[in-house]
Write a protein that holds these residues in place. Sequence first.
Motif: not given
Lengths: 580, 580
Positions: A53-61, A73-75, A310-314, A350-353
């Motif tokens: 869940g944390l990994y999914a909250s860095i690059v996608p953002l 929007l907060a992805v 969103l595609g790029a984020a995923n 993203a940086v903080l996470i």
Amino acid sequence: MNLKRFLPLLEWLPSYTRSDFAADGMAGLIVAIMLVPQGMAYALLAGLPAEVGLYASIVPLIFYGLLGSSRALAVGPVAIVSLMVASTLGELAESGSAHYLAGAVMLAFLSGAILLGMGFARVGFLVNFLSHPVISGFSSAAALIIGFSQLKHLLGFDIPRSHLITETIAHALSHISQLNITTFVIAGLSLLILLAFKSRVAGALQNAGVAKGVADAIAKAGPLVAVASMTIAVWIFGLNTNAGVKIVADIPSGLPPLSLPVFDMELIRDVLPAATLISVVGFLESISVAKSLASKRRQKIDADQELIALGAANIGASLTGGYPVTGGFSRSLVNFTAGAVTPFASIITAVLIALTVVLFTPLLYFLPKATLAAIIVVAVANLIDVKTLKDAWAYDKADAASLIATFFAVLTLGIELGIIAGAGLSIALYLWRTSRPHMAVVGRVGETEHYRNVLRHEVQTDPRVLAIRVDESLYFANTAYLEDAVLARIADQPEIEHMVLIMSAVNFIDASALETLEELIERLRDSGVTLHLAEVKGPVMDRLEKIHFLDHLTPGQVFLSIHGAMEALSPGICGAPRVA
Amino acid sequence: MNLKRFLPLLEWLPSYTRSDFAADGMAGLIVAIMLVPQGMAYALLAGLPAEVGLYASIVPLIFYGLLGSSRALAVGPVAIVSLMVASTLGELAESGSAHYLAGAVMLAFLSGAILLGMGFARVGFLVNFLSHPVISGFSSAAALIIGFSQLKHLLGFDIPRSHLITETIAHALSHISQLNITTFVIAGLSLLILLAFKSRVAGALQNAGVAKGVADAIAKAGPLVAVASMTIAVWIFGLNTNAGVKIVADIPSGLPPLSLPVFDMELIRDVLPAATLISVVGFLESISVAKSLASKRRQKIDADQELIALGAANIGASLTGGYPVTGGFSRSLVNFTAGAVTPFASIITAVLIALTVVLFTPLLYFLPKATLAAIIVVAVANLIDVKTLKDAWAYDKADAASLIATFFAVLTLGIELGIIAGAGLSIALYLWRTSRPHMAVVGRVGETEHYRNVLRHEVQTDPRVLAIRVDESLYFANTAYLEDAVLARIADQPEIEHMVLIMSAVNFIDASALETLEELIERLRDSGVTLHLAEVKGPVMDRLEKIHFLDHLTPGQVFLSIHGAMEALSPGICGAPRVA
């Protein structure tokens, strides 16, 4: 110009100021504080290790921040998508197994590819085919399923995963003897803290003289406080060993490794349908929140650009050991109210996470899963939407019915089949509505040029001239109905000589309807009635002229207005006849 | 009265005269002469023994005669349904095997049950959801498949069954060395005879002074002549033994045994989907011919009663060793033109066929299959429908495209998937059309009360008041499109103060659209624009009032006519303002 469409950051970056940075920074921090526990919680909901869940909250953002057209929007991981991931992979592999993890990554990759494809194909409008009542029924049901899926964490004993709430409850009650009191208390306290911060804290602080902005910011820290206090409690009293409280335990520290998804064809075939649904549902949630926030500040949302972002984020998520992400409702609202002015806020989050993952994961060792479950329950409670049902019921029973049907379809058939059934239902309902058009016999209002429904207004009519307004476009599904209705009226009223179809509400006539119309002209002629048209729309008329329809119609005519028709056909109610 | 609905014979039987009997008798005889070879031919097409086609032409005709609401419909085996039976059972069993036969009987029973169910549920209208172009594309493709499926009988060597014409042709060409010349000649002669009778004979006889009625009757005897002459030829020269000409050979004489279908659950599961499609397609063919014949004599067709009658007919077929039947197009036309005045004609046909089965089957021993194949080819040639394609192409490219797509879908995916794809396509096309409504900005025509599209007419407009006519009902699929379009115009024209939505073409507003409309009001208000409605339809207004929509609208108003709106809002083009 066109480059700005594909890189919205060119809109705001050039004029970016220090004060913008301050605002984005504050918002980014608050969202990060909220996202760390949420991300972990949703990962557990998806049956994945907390760190995913944390990994999914860095690059996608970061990817969304660079490409997204929404400023606020907060992805990241969201509840419903996490549930869909769980229900998909639950049938393929053992939760926590390598295959399960590979499936999650593949889901992210595929839905990323699907979203990108939809974006480049510019078919964002397709998501409009889910009606609001269906979406509302779907989210309410999903929220219930999610809530009850957390029961095992709140009660502290294992309950087999099932999309049937009834099963979950039954199992919980029959095994209630296994209740882990300590876990239960921790869950209760966590809920108390979260609810208190949600409803009371901001007000209390302001009464205590704290500035509103600061008070609101602190109020957002509910999850942080719950997590911190409960983690410390477990650590001090060693509740994990002494009282069997389940904790998050070891989270590998350090950034996620860059890695390509495993292209296992069988796996792809297994998860492709789910990936499609996840893309659609995720996009729906994301676009609706993005639109409502944008309108508050008169900003535009470009649906197709959102698909690309969103595609790029995923895709980003799939390359960094994450799982499907999308724009979260509550999170984006927090980001917005906390003052985010540009997507740079997401990048700061993203940086903080990333820093958290690198430095602070040891602090999360003793974090009890019950607290994460409490965070989920509080979050999804907002999704249960009774208002839409009330409104729909008051306005249109059929729409309300489709909401209820979707709700129960999701609860009984499960999340995927449920939403498909819902979508099919809303389309069927629309076809049903248009397949039996409302038709009104009209008459003249006094001496005016207005003609209205004889059943609703005091009007004069001519027994020899029947004027019917057809309140629907004519197409294959309603053309037989129209024909039967018209012929029935003719049969009832033998004195009719002229029949005028008022086409002001007919927006197109498809080939099937045209055929029926030509048959109708013949049949009316056989029974001594001439068919005329009035108030035919420009686009419709163009088509009819193209195929020389008027030759079929003669001696019938096409009148610009119904009054013109009555003047020509009915001296009785319009004085001496004259040629229109 | 109600009894008459369920037993239409009560309509005609009481007043039945001797002259009616004479007419029905003649028609019944002609149809019987046509039906004996046709029934056998279609049975072979379905992969069944020839006698099954005869059995399916006895009891079903009697049941339909007693229950049907059409006076001229001739029920029995038809080409397309036979093809569907073949393509369904071909995957389940070896043609001619007991299981294959049981499947055919079960198909008849199930489609009978389905038709009855639809009839009692009064959902006959459901078949309207296949558009004419789709039906046309489907029949043309089916006709091609049927025609080529007869190649093996025409050429006299075996060609494996395939729904891919290309495969059939390829196989035929690569094995052309196996051509049986005699069979080929018989087929050619049969075709000549059939075509001659079809096009030349009636005219020639009339020129020779024969009365028209008689000449037409004789012209109908083409199949009989072909069958008789070819059978005799085979018998005299012993072509079956000397030249390997395939013949019908032994047909068990005597009436079909009464027998219940074998209720094998697995079999039922296998054929149920096909049975559903067969019911729908069969009903479509039947109802369309029944309607067109009825209208020629001002008779009414009751769709739901037709479902019941055809359902009974198929149940009847399943109890007497038959297979699915329906109203045939050409056969019904023959029945009609031959002068059938009541369904009693069908009963006479049934009796004559029963006699044939009891007495004359030995005469059919030497009947060459090539002749039956020729009869099929000539019959299905009429189904290939280029006119509809031409018309659709001229009128609406999208409809034409759906016709072509269905045509190729059937040829490539096969008959079942093909028609499903076609139906889905026509619905998708309709949704696509309605999902992006035509919107016209209107202005005042001279000093009249008429307002027309600014792009099509010379009109005056007011830069402060934007009047847009929405040419579509508002529902979930087009509501976002409307919102975007409206907001875009507002953005382009900052001077706009009032916006009037003209609702004359809006026949309903569903719950999703209502929500969007309320959001739209807010957003316009934020940007300093007041939204008004004009020419709202009665039914739509009722709903809006029910939920106090007008409170949302204020200060916006609802005007009875667009002119009223402009008088109130635009002194500029309507003189001094006054309250509407």
